[in-house]
Design an enzyme around this catalytic site. Structure first.
Site, PDB file in Angstrom:
ATOM      1  N   GLY A   1      28.825 135.274  63.551  1.00 17.50           N
ATOM      2  CA  GLY A   1      28.509 134.171  64.453  1.00 17.50           C
ATOM      3  C   GLY A   1      29.043 134.424  65.848  1.00 17.50           C
ATOM      4  O   GLY A   1      29.389 133.488  66.572  1.00 17.50           O
TER       5      GLY A   1
ATOM      6  N   HIS B   1      31.907 114.049  67.628  1.00 18.92           N
ATOM      7  CA  HIS B   1      31.589 115.429  67.980  1.00 18.92           C
ATOM      8  C   HIS B   1      30.362 115.480  68.884  1.00 18.92           C
ATOM      9  O   HIS B   1      29.664 114.476  69.058  1.00 18.92           O
ATOM     10  CB  HIS B   1      31.325 116.268  66.725  1.00 18.92           C
TER      11      HIS B   1
ATOM     12  N   LYS C   1      26.222 119.163  66.606  1.00 22.59           N
ATOM     13  CA  LYS C   1      26.926 119.434  65.341  1.00 22.59           C
ATOM     14  C   LYS C   1      26.012 119.110  64.168  1.00 22.59           C
ATOM     15  O   LYS C   1      25.365 118.058  64.127  1.00 22.59           O
ATOM     16  CB  LYS C   1      28.216 118.629  65.254  1.00 22.59           C
TER      17      LYS C   1
END
Length: 249
Positions: free
Chosen positions: A7, A141, A145
């Site tokens: 990632g 968040h 997300k």
């Protein structure tokens, strides 16, 4: 310590790369990212199984669907794994637990040292406060997300539930006519803008409330925690580890 960063092209991956430059004994030796078009100072592979670079530990900041390939590479090369991804299914968690019987793996809902300090506080106060206080968790968040509630909210909630002897249940948000039951632990997810991460635990009693809150101002706190976890996991042969092990090492 040579790290394989799965990632590497994502938001957290890029923060980890910058944070690693401040660590004397850690380098990102290779990356995995199927979508990035950025250039890096290390080789980047589109798939995990195509990586041919020698590393000491696998660090994952990606998606839950990468788990199987990560475990295959770890098993093949006898490498410890640090999982910073959240949103794993129950079946995937079982697979992680089974993997730890023969291999070293680290999993935490949040890599921040501050969150894990709060988590340890909850272990000590939740059972005492439960009798006279209602418990609610609010997490916030950014709008990109994927999972809700957050892995951190579940980490904190699971700690509270484990500390309380009575049976408690999660209630994810409320709507309509819903009188609160005492055995509920409310969990509320807010998504918006570029919020890095906020978690608040509220103990609401008669005439007073007690609030524990953590605000992540920068993603660097998660990157530093992840790199410290990599340092901790280097050389480990088997077992399931989390941030408590890092904090107590």
């Amino acid at each position: 310590m040579r790290i394989l960063l799965n990632g590497c092209g994502g938001k957290m991956g890029k923060v980890v790369i910058e944070a690693a430059k401040k660590f004397d004994n850690a380098i990102i030796a290779a990356g995995i990212d199927n979508f990035t078009k950025d250039s890096f100072d290390f080789p980047v592979f589109k798939t995990i199984d195509s990586c041919n670079v020698s590393v000491d530990v696998i660090l994952d900041f990606s998606r839950p669907d990468a788990l199987e390939d990560i475990l295959k590479l770890a098993e093949k090369n006898n490498l410890p794994v640090v999982l910073c991804t959240t949103g794993f299914s129950d079946d995937q968690i079982e697979k992680i637990n089974a993997f730890s019987k023969e291999h070293a793996i680290f999993r935490s809902g949040n890599m921040s040292i501050g969150i894990n300090v709060i988590n340890n506080i909850l272990k000590n106060i939740s059972a005492f406060l439960y009798e006279n206080y209602d418990i609610e968790i609010i997490e916030k968040h950014h709008n990109q997300k994927v999972d809700a509630p957050s892995g951190t909210a579940l980490l904190l909630g699971d700690t509270i539930k484990a500390a309380i002897k009575a049976d408690t249940v999660y209630v994810n948000g409320r709507e309509g006519i819903h009188k609160r039951e005492h055995n509920e632990i409310g969990v509320h997810a807010i998504r918006g803008g570029s919020i890095v991460g906020e978690h608040e635990i509220i103990f609401a009693g008669q005439g007073e409330t007690i609030e524990l809150k953590h605000t992540a101002i920068s993603r660097e706190v998660f990157a530093v925690g992840a790199l410290k976890a990599c340092e901790f996991m280097q050389g480990k042969s088997k077992g399931l580890y989390n941030m408590d092990n890092v904090l107590n090492s």
